[in-house]
Design an enzyme around this catalytic site. Structure first.
Site, PDB file in Angstrom:
ATOM      1  N   HIS A 172       0.798  -1.232   0.000  1.00 21.69           N
ATOM      2  CA  HIS A 172       0.000   0.000   0.000  1.00 21.69           C
ATOM      3  C   HIS A 172       0.827   1.277   0.000  1.00 21.69           C
ATOM      4  O   HIS A 172       0.269   2.364  -0.153  1.00 21.69           O
ATOM      5  CB  HIS A 172      -0.951   0.034   1.201  1.00 21.69           C
ATOM      6  CG  HIS A 172      -0.283   0.384   2.496  1.00 21.69           C
ATOM      7  ND1 HIS A 172       0.399  -0.542   3.248  1.00 21.69           N
ATOM      8  CD2 HIS A 172      -0.163   1.559   3.160  1.00 21.69           C
ATOM      9  CE1 HIS A 172       0.888   0.044   4.322  1.00 21.69           C
ATOM     10  NE2 HIS A 172       0.576   1.330   4.303  1.00 21.69           N
TER      11      HIS A 172
HETATM   12  C1  UD1 Z   1      -2.266   5.911   5.269  1.00 19.55           C
HETATM   13  C2  UD1 Z   1      -0.994   6.510   5.858  1.00 19.55           C
HETATM   14  C3  UD1 Z   1       0.102   5.454   5.869  1.00 19.55           C
HETATM   15  C4  UD1 Z   1      -0.365   4.185   6.550  1.00 19.55           C
HETATM   16  C5  UD1 Z   1      -1.679   3.708   5.943  1.00 19.55           C
HETATM   17  C6  UD1 Z   1      -2.208   2.549   6.744  1.00 19.55           C
HETATM   18  C7  UD1 Z   1      -0.690   8.903   5.410  1.00 19.55           C
HETATM   19  C8  UD1 Z   1       0.048   9.906   4.610  1.00 19.55           C
HETATM   20  N1  UD1 Z   1      -0.517   7.621   5.054  1.00 19.55           N
HETATM   21  O1  UD1 Z   1      -1.985   5.588   3.911  1.00 19.55           O
HETATM   22  O2  UD1 Z   1       1.214   5.952   6.595  1.00 19.55           O
HETATM   23  O3  UD1 Z   1       0.618   3.203   6.372  1.00 19.55           O
HETATM   24  O4  UD1 Z   1      -2.651   4.766   6.001  1.00 19.55           O
HETATM   25  O5  UD1 Z   1      -3.098   1.778   6.010  1.00 19.55           O
HETATM   26  O6  UD1 Z   1      -1.385   9.245   6.325  1.00 19.55           O
HETATM   27  N2  UD1 Z   1      -9.218   4.597   0.725  1.00 19.55           N
HETATM   28  C9  UD1 Z   1     -10.451   4.024   0.625  1.00 19.55           C
HETATM   29  N3  UD1 Z   1     -11.104   3.716   1.794  1.00 19.55           N
HETATM   30  C10 UD1 Z   1     -10.603   3.968   3.023  1.00 19.55           C
HETATM   31  C11 UD1 Z   1      -9.331   4.556   3.099  1.00 19.55           C
HETATM   32  C12 UD1 Z   1      -8.659   4.873   1.947  1.00 19.55           C
HETATM   33  O7  UD1 Z   1     -10.960   3.761  -0.457  1.00 19.55           O
HETATM   34  O8  UD1 Z   1     -11.261   3.644   4.040  1.00 19.55           O
HETATM   35  C13 UD1 Z   1      -8.479   4.890  -0.527  1.00 19.55           C
HETATM   36  C14 UD1 Z   1      -8.785   6.255  -1.121  1.00 19.55           C
HETATM   37  O9  UD1 Z   1      -8.743   6.147  -2.501  1.00 19.55           O
HETATM   38  C15 UD1 Z   1      -7.594   7.078  -0.664  1.00 19.55           C
HETATM   39  C16 UD1 Z   1      -6.469   6.050  -0.651  1.00 19.55           C
HETATM   40  O10 UD1 Z   1      -7.077   4.837  -0.261  1.00 19.55           O
HETATM   41  O11 UD1 Z   1      -7.318   8.164  -1.512  1.00 19.55           O
HETATM   42  C17 UD1 Z   1      -5.332   6.381   0.295  1.00 19.55           C
HETATM   43  O12 UD1 Z   1      -5.825   6.592   1.611  1.00 19.55           O
HETATM   44  P1  UD1 Z   1      -5.027   7.534   2.641  1.00 19.55           P
HETATM   45  O13 UD1 Z   1      -5.625   7.456   3.989  1.00 19.55           O
HETATM   46  O14 UD1 Z   1      -4.842   8.883   2.060  1.00 19.55           O
HETATM   47  O15 UD1 Z   1      -3.584   6.905   2.653  1.00 19.55           O
HETATM   48  P2  UD1 Z   1      -3.148   5.390   2.874  1.00 19.55           P
HETATM   49  O16 UD1 Z   1      -2.503   4.923   1.630  1.00 19.55           O
HETATM   50  O17 UD1 Z   1      -4.270   4.614   3.448  1.00 19.55           O
HETATM   51  N1  UDP Z   2      -3.906  -5.418   8.753  1.00 16.36           N
HETATM   52  C1  UDP Z   2      -5.199  -5.884   8.944  1.00 16.36           C
HETATM   53  N2  UDP Z   2      -5.920  -6.299   7.852  1.00 16.36           N
HETATM   54  C2  UDP Z   2      -5.408  -6.263   6.594  1.00 16.36           C
HETATM   55  C3  UDP Z   2      -4.084  -5.780   6.413  1.00 16.36           C
HETATM   56  C4  UDP Z   2      -3.374  -5.355   7.521  1.00 16.36           C
HETATM   57  O1  UDP Z   2      -5.683  -5.940  10.079  1.00 16.36           O
HETATM   58  O2  UDP Z   2      -6.107  -6.639   5.653  1.00 16.36           O
HETATM   59  C5  UDP Z   2      -3.156  -4.982   9.937  1.00 16.36           C
HETATM   60  C6  UDP Z   2      -1.777  -5.566  10.077  1.00 16.36           C
HETATM   61  O3  UDP Z   2      -1.855  -6.827  10.680  1.00 16.36           O
HETATM   62  C7  UDP Z   2      -1.092  -4.519  10.943  1.00 16.36           C
HETATM   63  C8  UDP Z   2      -1.714  -3.237  10.474  1.00 16.36           C
HETATM   64  O4  UDP Z   2      -2.911  -3.584   9.793  1.00 16.36           O
HETATM   65  O5  UDP Z   2      -1.429  -4.692  12.299  1.00 16.36           O
HETATM   66  C9  UDP Z   2      -0.772  -2.546   9.545  1.00 16.36           C
HETATM   67  O6  UDP Z   2      -1.415  -1.516   8.904  1.00 16.36           O
HETATM   68  P1  UDP Z   2      -0.968  -0.983   7.481  1.00 16.36           P
HETATM   69  O7  UDP Z   2      -0.145  -1.993   6.786  1.00 16.36           O
HETATM   70  O8  UDP Z   2      -2.209  -0.513   6.830  1.00 16.36           O
HETATM   71  O9  UDP Z   2      -0.131   0.305   7.871  1.00 16.36           O
HETATM   72  P2  UDP Z   2       1.383   0.532   8.337  1.00 16.36           P
HETATM   73  O10 UDP Z   2       1.669  -0.345   9.493  1.00 16.36           O
HETATM   74  O11 UDP Z   2       2.263   0.270   7.157  1.00 16.36           O
HETATM   75  O12 UDP Z   2       1.398   1.987   8.677  1.00 16.36           O
END
Ligand code: UD1
Ligand code: UDP
Length: 351
Positions: free
Chosen positions: A204
């Site tokens: 991601h």
């Molecule tokens: C965010 C965090 C990242 C973290 C990740 C955990 C920032 C800059 N990044 O990244 O550090 O590792 O969360 O998962 O804060 N979207 C949906 N549904 C949702 C959420 C997101 O469809 O419930 C889609 C949208 O298209 C959105 C994209 O995912 O634009 C990215 O979501 P966003 O929260 O901006 O960043 P993450 O990639 O989730």
């Molecule tokens: N995770 C989850 N379901 C999923 C994928 C990840 O519960 O389908 C959990 C994972 O086990 C970990 C956390 O989400 O505890 C990590 O989040 P993510 O990878 O979104 O963000 P990051 O840690 O890179 O910020």
């Protein structure tokens, strides 16, 4: 002591579940929970609150997705309004997302002390949005809770030693706590319809999803591996790959799963391939070798004895890494004793 805890993204719900459970057990603490709404899909948000018994947020700003400035700006205004109303003694922020940055910035400007859980992580790569969020958050916080000694060293190097406390990692507390629940009823947390033997993958990070070459190379490597790969897909990645990648037949895409199901998927996998920060550690805690699809890691402790191997998106490096035998040495106690949330509570009370 009134604390406003600010969360918004999946890994923050998981961290807050453990910390909230411990701090709310103390009668001196009145915790108000603020969800920014950064993550909002059922399987990116509600599932964690339900499954991990996280109290229903007192506030949900519902900011949703946007550009970095758009999203952070909306959060700042919403958080400020609530902090002005609640007048807490302290705010608690987690990790390195835009919700972390907005929470810390809104509070610091109102002279409300900020405590940062998972402080001091550095990739030394400012292309990552998370690196900017971490640096700013640590600099304006009043209490820094460092999960590893490397994090302590980073903060010391930045002149922040006097407000830094080594607590261990709340995600380690969490794995120890919930692993027991899974072991009590393993069938309940099994994912239907997946192969018996598989590699578990997640992708991601912006550096992979927003770079077509990198994404193409990762899926090329997956295809060459030939083994079954289970990929619970982040919505960000789903949106991009649907239109740009021919999915190899050995890759089984599933919707994002809850935390306990994810832990069970990790426990049953032969290895883990990921660009997630949290999953790298969970693989280590659960004794699974990890291949990290990034060019660096903040969790350098996990690199010993090939427990974690850095490959970036290079197909050859990925293939070679998957071929490396799992370590014969056990994981080491770099992440504390599983009582990090208790230490955080103590430090908050004595602050
Ligand atoms: C965010 C965090 C990242 C973290 C990740 C955990 C920032 C800059 N990044 O990244 O550090 O590792 O969360 O998962 O804060 N979207 C949906 N549904 C949702 C959420 C997101 O469809 O419930 C889609 C949208 O298209 C959105 C994209 O995912 O634009 C990215 O979501 P966003 O929260 O901006 O960043 P993450 O990639 O989730
Ligand atoms: N995770 C989850 N379901 C999923 C994928 C990840 O519960 O389908 C959990 C994972 O086990 C970990 C956390 O989400 O505890 C990590 O989040 P993510 O990878 O979104 O963000 P990051 O840690 O890179 O910020």
């Amino acid at each position: 002591m009134k604390i406003v805890s600010i969360v918004g993204a999946r890994p923050q719900f998981i961290k807050a579940a453990t910390v909230s459970r411990i701090i709310r057990a103390n009668p001196e603490i009145n915790e108000i929970l603020l969800h920014t709404g950064q993550h909002y899909d059922e399987n990116m948000s509600d599932v964690f609150f339900r499954e991990l018994n996280i109290p229903v947020p007192d506030y949900n700003l519902g900011v949703g997705s946007d550009t970095h400035a758009g999203q952070t700006g909306k959060m700042l205004k919403g958080i400020e309004d609530i902090l002005l109303q609640e007048k807490p003694d302290c705010t608690l922020v987690y990790g390195d997302t835009n919700s972390t940055l907005a929470g810390a910035l809104a509070a610091a400007k109102l002279h409300i002390p900020v405590a940062h859980v998972e402080a001091g992580l550095r990739s030394f790569n400012r292309i990552m949005p998370e690196e900017i969020n971490r640096i700013v958050t640590d600099r304006i916080s009043d209490l820094l809770f460092a999960p590893t000694q490397t994090a302590v060293k980073n903060l010391t190097g930045e002149g922040l030693a006097s407000i830094t406390h080594f607590t261990g990692d709340v995600m380690y507390d969490s794995v120890l706590y919930y692993r027991e629940r899974i072991q009590d009823d393993p069938e309940k947390y099994k994912t239907d319809g997946i192969p018996d033997k598989y590699l578990l993958a997640t992708i991601h990070r912006a550096e992979n999803t927003d770079n077509h070459e990198a994404l193409k190379n990762i899926f090329l490597a997956f295809s060459k591996l030939g083994q079954d790969i289970v990929l619970p897909i982040h919505p960000r990645t789903r949106k991009i790959i649907l239109s740009s990648i021919d999915m190899p037949k050995n890759v089984h895409i599933i919707d994002p799963v809850g935390y306990l199901q994810m832990m069970k998927l990790t426990m049953d996998a032969s290895k883990v391939l990921t660009d997630s920060g949290g999953l790298q550690k969970e693989a280590y805690f659960l004794g699974k070798q990890c291949i990290t699809l990034r060019t660096e890691t903040e969790w350098v402790e996990t690199l010993h004895d090939h427990w974690n191997i850095i490959t970036g998106s290079d197909p050859e490096l990925i293939e070679n890494a998957v071929g490396i035998a799992p370590p014969s040495t056990p994981p080491q106690p770099f992440f504390g004793s599983g009582k990090s949330a208790g230490i955080i509570l103590e430090k908050l009370l004595s602050f």
